[in-house]
Design a protein around this motif. Structure first.
Motif, PDB file in Angstrom:
ATOM      1  N   LEU A 134      21.332  46.595  10.880  1.00  0.00           N
ATOM      2  CA  LEU A 134      22.011  45.408  10.335  1.00  0.00           C
ATOM      3  C   LEU A 134      23.492  45.403  10.709  1.00  0.00           C
ATOM      4  O   LEU A 134      24.013  44.393  11.187  1.00  0.00           O
ATOM      5  N   ASN A 135      24.144  46.524  10.526  1.00  0.00           N
ATOM      6  CA  ASN A 135      25.585  46.564  10.822  1.00  0.00           C
ATOM      7  C   ASN A 135      25.866  46.425  12.312  1.00  0.00           C
ATOM      8  O   ASN A 135      26.848  45.784  12.705  1.00  0.00           O
ATOM      9  N   SER A 136      25.021  46.993  13.146  1.00  0.00           N
ATOM     10  CA  SER A 136      25.238  46.846  14.581  1.00  0.00           C
ATOM     11  C   SER A 136      24.942  45.422  15.033  1.00  0.00           C
ATOM     12  O   SER A 136      25.568  44.935  15.975  1.00  0.00           O
ATOM     13  N   THR A 137      24.044  44.745  14.353  1.00  0.00           N
ATOM     14  CA  THR A 137      23.800  43.340  14.667  1.00  0.00           C
ATOM     15  C   THR A 137      25.017  42.491  14.324  1.00  0.00           C
ATOM     16  O   THR A 137      25.396  41.592  15.089  1.00  0.00           O
ATOM     17  N   ILE A 138      25.633  42.768  13.204  1.00  0.00           N
ATOM     18  CA  ILE A 138      26.859  42.050  12.834  1.00  0.00           C
ATOM     19  C   ILE A 138      27.959  42.330  13.850  1.00  0.00           C
ATOM     20  O   ILE A 138      28.683  41.418  14.273  1.00  0.00           O
ATOM     21  N   LEU A 139      28.086  43.582  14.280  1.00  0.00           N
ATOM     22  CA  LEU A 139      29.056  43.926  15.317  1.00  0.00           C
ATOM     23  C   LEU A 139      28.753  43.204  16.620  1.00  0.00           C
ATOM     24  O   LEU A 139      29.658  42.722  17.307  1.00  0.00           O
ATOM     25  N   PHE A 140      27.467  43.083  16.952  1.00  0.00           N
ATOM     26  CA  PHE A 140      27.061  42.387  18.170  1.00  0.00           C
ATOM     27  C   PHE A 140      27.453  40.918  18.113  1.00  0.00           C
ATOM     28  O   PHE A 140      28.002  40.372  19.086  1.00  0.00           O
ATOM     29  N   VAL A 141      27.192  40.263  16.992  1.00  0.00           N
ATOM     30  CA  VAL A 141      27.533  38.844  16.847  1.00  0.00           C
ATOM     31  C   VAL A 141      29.048  38.656  16.959  1.00  0.00           C
ATOM     32  O   VAL A 141      29.526  37.745  17.651  1.00  0.00           O
ATOM     33  N   PHE A 142      29.805  39.524  16.330  1.00  0.00           N
ATOM     34  CA  PHE A 142      31.258  39.411  16.378  1.00  0.00           C
ATOM     35  C   PHE A 142      31.785  39.673  17.790  1.00  0.00           C
ATOM     36  O   PHE A 142      32.712  38.999  18.251  1.00  0.00           O
ATOM     37  N   SER A 143      31.192  40.641  18.502  1.00  0.00           N
ATOM     38  CA  SER A 143      31.633  40.949  19.862  1.00  0.00           C
ATOM     39  C   SER A 143      31.319  39.816  20.820  1.00  0.00           C
ATOM     40  O   SER A 143      32.137  39.472  21.672  1.00  0.00           O
ATOM     41  N   VAL A 144      30.138  39.238  20.680  1.00  0.00           N
ATOM     42  CA  VAL A 144      29.768  38.130  21.564  1.00  0.00           C
ATOM     43  C   VAL A 144      30.663  36.929  21.296  1.00  0.00           C
ATOM     44  O   VAL A 144      31.103  36.253  22.236  1.00  0.00           O
ATOM     45  N   SER A 145      30.956  36.661  20.042  1.00  0.00           N
ATOM     46  CA  SER A 145      31.848  35.536  19.751  1.00  0.00           C
ATOM     47  C   SER A 145      33.255  35.813  20.273  1.00  0.00           C
ATOM     48  O   SER A 145      33.955  34.895  20.700  1.00  0.00           O
ATOM     49  N   SER A 146      33.651  37.081  20.280  1.00  0.00           N
ATOM     50  CA  SER A 146      34.946  37.443  20.848  1.00  0.00           C
ATOM     51  C   SER A 146      34.956  37.259  22.368  1.00  0.00           C
ATOM     52  O   SER A 146      35.944  36.806  22.948  1.00  0.00           O
ATOM     53  N   LEU A 147      33.830  37.605  23.012  1.00  0.00           N
ATOM     54  CA  LEU A 147      33.738  37.430  24.459  1.00  0.00           C
ATOM     55  C   LEU A 147      33.754  35.962  24.846  1.00  0.00           C
ATOM     56  O   LEU A 147      34.307  35.579  25.876  1.00  0.00           O
ATOM     57  N   LEU A 148      33.139  35.124  24.036  1.00  0.00           N
ATOM     58  CA  LEU A 148      33.076  33.699  24.343  1.00  0.00           C
ATOM     59  C   LEU A 148      34.361  32.969  23.983  1.00  0.00           C
ATOM     60  O   LEU A 148      34.497  31.792  24.285  1.00  0.00           O
ATOM     61  N   GLY A 149      35.252  33.673  23.307  1.00  0.00           N
ATOM     62  CA  GLY A 149      36.516  33.056  22.936  1.00  0.00           C
ATOM     63  C   GLY A 149      36.461  32.224  21.679  1.00  0.00           C
ATOM     64  O   GLY A 149      37.396  31.514  21.347  1.00  0.00           O
ATOM     65  N   LYS A 150      35.353  32.321  20.961  1.00  0.00           N
ATOM     66  CA  LYS A 150      35.201  31.581  19.718  1.00  0.00           C
ATOM     67  C   LYS A 150      35.237  32.556  18.545  1.00  0.00           C
ATOM     68  O   LYS A 150      34.231  32.827  17.910  1.00  0.00           O
ATOM     69  N   VAL A 151      36.374  33.106  18.297  1.00  0.00           N
ATOM     70  CA  VAL A 151      36.498  34.057  17.199  1.00  0.00           C
ATOM     71  C   VAL A 151      36.596  33.269  15.893  1.00  0.00           C
ATOM     72  O   VAL A 151      37.470  32.422  15.723  1.00  0.00           O
ATOM     73  N   TYR A 152      35.634  33.538  15.044  1.00  0.00           N
ATOM     74  CA  TYR A 152      35.619  32.858  13.763  1.00  0.00           C
ATOM     75  C   TYR A 152      36.657  33.478  12.837  1.00  0.00           C
ATOM     76  O   TYR A 152      37.199  34.539  13.100  1.00  0.00           O
ATOM     77  N   ASP A 153      36.886  32.805  11.750  1.00  0.00           N
ATOM     78  CA  ASP A 153      37.849  33.291  10.776  1.00  0.00           C
ATOM     79  C   ASP A 153      37.370  34.644  10.242  1.00  0.00           C
ATOM     80  O   ASP A 153      36.262  34.751   9.735  1.00  0.00           O
ATOM     81  N   PRO A 154      38.156  35.690  10.342  1.00  0.00           N
ATOM     82  CA  PRO A 154      37.699  37.018   9.914  1.00  0.00           C
ATOM     83  C   PRO A 154      37.381  37.092   8.428  1.00  0.00           C
ATOM     84  O   PRO A 154      36.522  37.870   8.019  1.00  0.00           O
TER      85      PRO A 154
END
Length: 94
Positions: free
Chosen positions: A39-59
């Motif tokens: 679960l935690n690595s999935t959350i990290l994956f979603v955050f990393s992919v959004s960071s790569l795409l340049g769409k960083v959501y509000d932390p």
């Protein structure tokens, strides 16, 4: 790019470790810990992919989402463990 490619590779590695632990564990607590890693690595994956795409959501919103998901997982897991122990008398999975 806070996490980027390193975060993606780290999360994929952690997902693999979690799946390996999930498959090879016979104790319900180890299974719970492995699912927590997934679960935690999935959350990290979603955050990393959004960071790569340049769409960083509000932390703040993302951290509230992660905390609420972890809380729900812990409550359901402890209820399951207590119920399993009451029925079987052991935490070993057959």
């Amino acid at each position: 790019m806070i996490l980027g490619e390193f975060g993606v590779s780290l999360s994929i590695t952690l997902i693999g470790i979690g799946i390996y632990g999930l498959i090879n564990s016979r104790n319900i607590i180890r299974i719970l810990l492995s699912s927590e890693v997934i679960l935690n690595s999935t959350i990290l994956f979603v955050f990393s992919v959004s960071s790569l795409l340049g769409k960083v959501y509000d932390p703040i919103i993302f951290s509230i989402f992660a905390i609420s998901m972890a809380l729900i997982e812990v409550v359901v897991a402890f209820a399951s463990i207590i119920l399993y122990y009451r029925n079987k008398g052991s935490l070993e999975v057959d």
